[in-house]
Design a protein around this motif. Sequence first.
Motif, short mmCIF file in Angstrom:
data_model
loop_
_atom_site.label_atom_id
_atom_site.label_comp_id
_atom_site.label_asym_id
_atom_site.label_seq_id
_atom_site.Cartn_x
_atom_site.Cartn_y
_atom_site.Cartn_z
N PRO A 1 2.16 5.50 -7.02
CA PRO A 1 3.01 4.08 -6.73
C PRO A 1 2.27 3.17 -7.09
CG PRO A 1 3.17 5.85 -4.90
CD PRO A 1 2.14 6.37 -5.86
N LEU A 2 0.73 3.13 -6.73
CA LEU A 2 0.09 1.86 -6.99
C LEU A 2 -0.07 1.59 -8.41
CD1 LEU A 2 -2.62 1.95 -4.38
CD2 LEU A 2 -0.09 0.95 -4.33
N ASN A 3 -0.09 2.56 -9.34
CA ASN A 3 -0.36 2.50 -10.68
C ASN A 3 0.90 1.95 -11.29
OD1 ASN A 3 -1.92 2.74 -13.17
ND2 ASN A 3 -0.14 4.32 -13.87
N TYR A 4 2.17 2.57 -10.54
CA TYR A 4 3.36 1.66 -11.08
C TYR A 4 3.56 0.32 -10.86
CZ TYR A 4 8.50 1.10 -11.86
OH TYR A 4 9.66 0.58 -12.24
N LEU A 5 3.03 0.04 -9.61
CA LEU A 5 3.03 -1.39 -9.06
C LEU A 5 2.05 -2.23 -9.88
CD1 LEU A 5 3.77 -3.53 -7.00
CD2 LEU A 5 1.92 -2.53 -5.60
N SER A 6 0.88 -1.93 -10.37
CA SER A 6 0.20 -2.37 -11.19
C SER A 6 0.58 -2.82 -12.39
CB SER A 6 -1.26 -1.69 -11.21
OG SER A 6 -2.12 -2.72 -11.98
N ARG B 1 6.44 12.77 -3.78
CA ARG B 1 7.62 12.64 -4.10
C ARG B 1 7.92 11.63 -5.32
NH1 ARG B 1 12.16 14.82 -2.56
NH2 ARG B 1 14.23 13.74 -3.13
N PHE B 2 6.94 10.45 -5.14
CA PHE B 2 7.21 9.29 -6.28
C PHE B 2 6.54 9.96 -7.32
CE2 PHE B 2 5.72 5.37 -8.22
CZ PHE B 2 6.58 4.70 -7.84
N HIS B 3 5.23 10.43 -7.32
CA HIS B 3 4.68 10.82 -8.68
C HIS B 3 5.46 11.91 -9.34
CE1 HIS B 3 1.69 13.01 -11.28
NE2 HIS B 3 0.92 11.66 -11.12
N GLY C 1 10.78 5.42 5.15
CA GLY C 1 11.13 6.55 5.97
C GLY C 1 10.36 8.08 5.61
N LEU C 2 9.21 7.77 5.08
CA LEU C 2 8.48 9.17 4.86
C LEU C 2 7.12 8.87 5.14
CD1 LEU C 2 9.52 9.80 0.98
CD2 LEU C 2 10.63 10.96 2.90
N SER C 3 6.48 10.17 5.12
CA SER C 3 5.00 10.16 5.44
C SER C 3 4.33 9.88 4.09
CB SER C 3 4.36 11.67 5.80
OG SER C 3 4.62 12.50 4.77
N ARG C 4 2.99 9.14 4.31
CA ARG C 4 2.30 8.91 3.29
C ARG C 4 2.31 9.97 2.26
NH1 ARG C 4 -2.41 9.05 0.41
NH2 ARG C 4 -3.20 7.15 -0.14
N SER C 5 1.81 10.86 2.56
CA SER C 5 1.49 12.05 1.65
C SER C 5 2.86 12.74 0.99
CB SER C 5 0.76 13.55 2.27
OG SER C 5 1.62 13.69 3.24
N GLY C 6 4.11 12.63 1.80
CA GLY C 6 5.41 13.02 1.41
C GLY C 6 5.63 12.20 0.16
N THR D 1 0.98 -1.22 0.01
CA THR D 1 0.20 -0.14 -0.13
C THR D 1 0.83 1.08 -0.03
OG1 THR D 1 0.08 -0.02 2.46
CG2 THR D 1 -1.57 -1.14 1.40
N VAL D 2 0.13 2.42 -0.13
CA VAL D 2 1.28 3.58 -0.13
C VAL D 2 1.66 3.41 1.14
CG1 VAL D 2 1.28 5.99 -0.65
CG2 VAL D 2 -0.04 4.59 -2.00
N GLU D 3 0.93 3.38 2.11
CA GLU D 3 1.41 3.58 3.66
C GLU D 3 2.52 2.80 4.05
OE1 GLU D 3 -2.89 4.86 3.42
OE2 GLU D 3 -1.73 3.31 2.52
N ARG D 4 2.45 1.59 3.34
CA ARG D 4 3.51 0.32 3.50
C ARG D 4 4.70 0.72 2.98
NH1 ARG D 4 2.61 -6.11 3.57
NH2 ARG D 4 4.53 -6.61 4.42
N LEU D 5 4.59 1.35 1.82
CA LEU D 5 5.86 1.66 0.97
C LEU D 5 6.54 3.01 1.64
CD1 LEU D 5 4.42 1.21 -2.59
CD2 LEU D 5 6.40 -0.03 -1.56
N ALA D 6 5.75 3.89 1.98
CA ALA D 6 6.17 5.15 2.69
C ALA D 6 6.93 4.72 3.76
CB ALA D 6 4.95 6.03 2.90
N SER D 7 6.24 3.93 4.75
CA SER D 7 6.84 3.53 6.19
C SER D 7 8.35 2.92 5.73
CB SER D 7 5.94 2.57 6.97
OG SER D 7 6.55 2.27 7.87
#
Length: 314
Positions: A245-250, A236-238, A227-232, A218-224
Amino acid sequence: MVSDVLETLRFKTLLFGRFELGAPWALRLPRKANASFYVVARGGLRLQVEGLVEPVFVSAGDVVLLPRAPAHVLDDGTRKVPRDFIPQQQLRASSGTAARLGGPGAATTLITGCFQFGVDPTHPLLRAFPSIIHLSTQESGRTPLLAATVQLLSAETAAPGPGSALVLGRLADVLLVQALRAQSLLARAGEAGWRALADPTVGNALALMHEQPGTPWTVERLASAVGLSRSGFAARFHSLVGETPLNYLSNWRMTRSARWLHESDDSLEAIAERAGYKSAPAFSKAFKRRWGVGPGAYRRASTPGEPLLAPIAP
């Protein structure tokens, strides 16, 4: 970073050809599915790439890579000579063998080949490539290694022997590494895919998705994990990759799944699980949405050496 790119792109060399081209000569090549590369072992040529205003002049010892394989024209560079294109039939007939084409004038020795990438053309790394990468022997610091690679390619294509296909494939690997090194050094701010790999947080997230596509990210799990916040992390990823992130993962799961179907006899259930889907029907639906055919049909139609199917436009 170059190692990450190579692992992500999962490329292989498809074919080689060697041509002795006498002036006047000209070749017109249509847009293709696979990246093309050219090595000028002797002489020189002019390259005009579709979409670029100015031609590129390529000298002996230079290497040119066209990552997105646009339509292009190669010729001897003599503007006064009317352009008389060598028929495509002659090029196809000469593929993989040394051939003399063109007129009686000054000769250019051209070695050609192409790369097949294991990701579809919409992948951010392929989108980040420029239309052309020109490795020139005139650039400081590059001449010895580039010249050695070109010399080995020229010698092997001039007098092929047992194992030549393997040798040429390895030499092509070296050429691509040299091109990627050059591109990583020259990457501009707008070339998102390259900066993403170099970024310590987004690069780590990409590595996690590449290595563990079946993990229920999930975005939260990847962010964790980085070491970043979910929104940050999402922002940054986009910004660096050009998609969420999830579109890239798919998309990555579908790319890997197509390769697993192509290269293994694993069941659809096993591939679905490896790709992070809870059931084969859910996986099949996602696969068909991405590639336009179901996984079973794709596997039955899959041919060794053929590129992956083109994705369905969103």
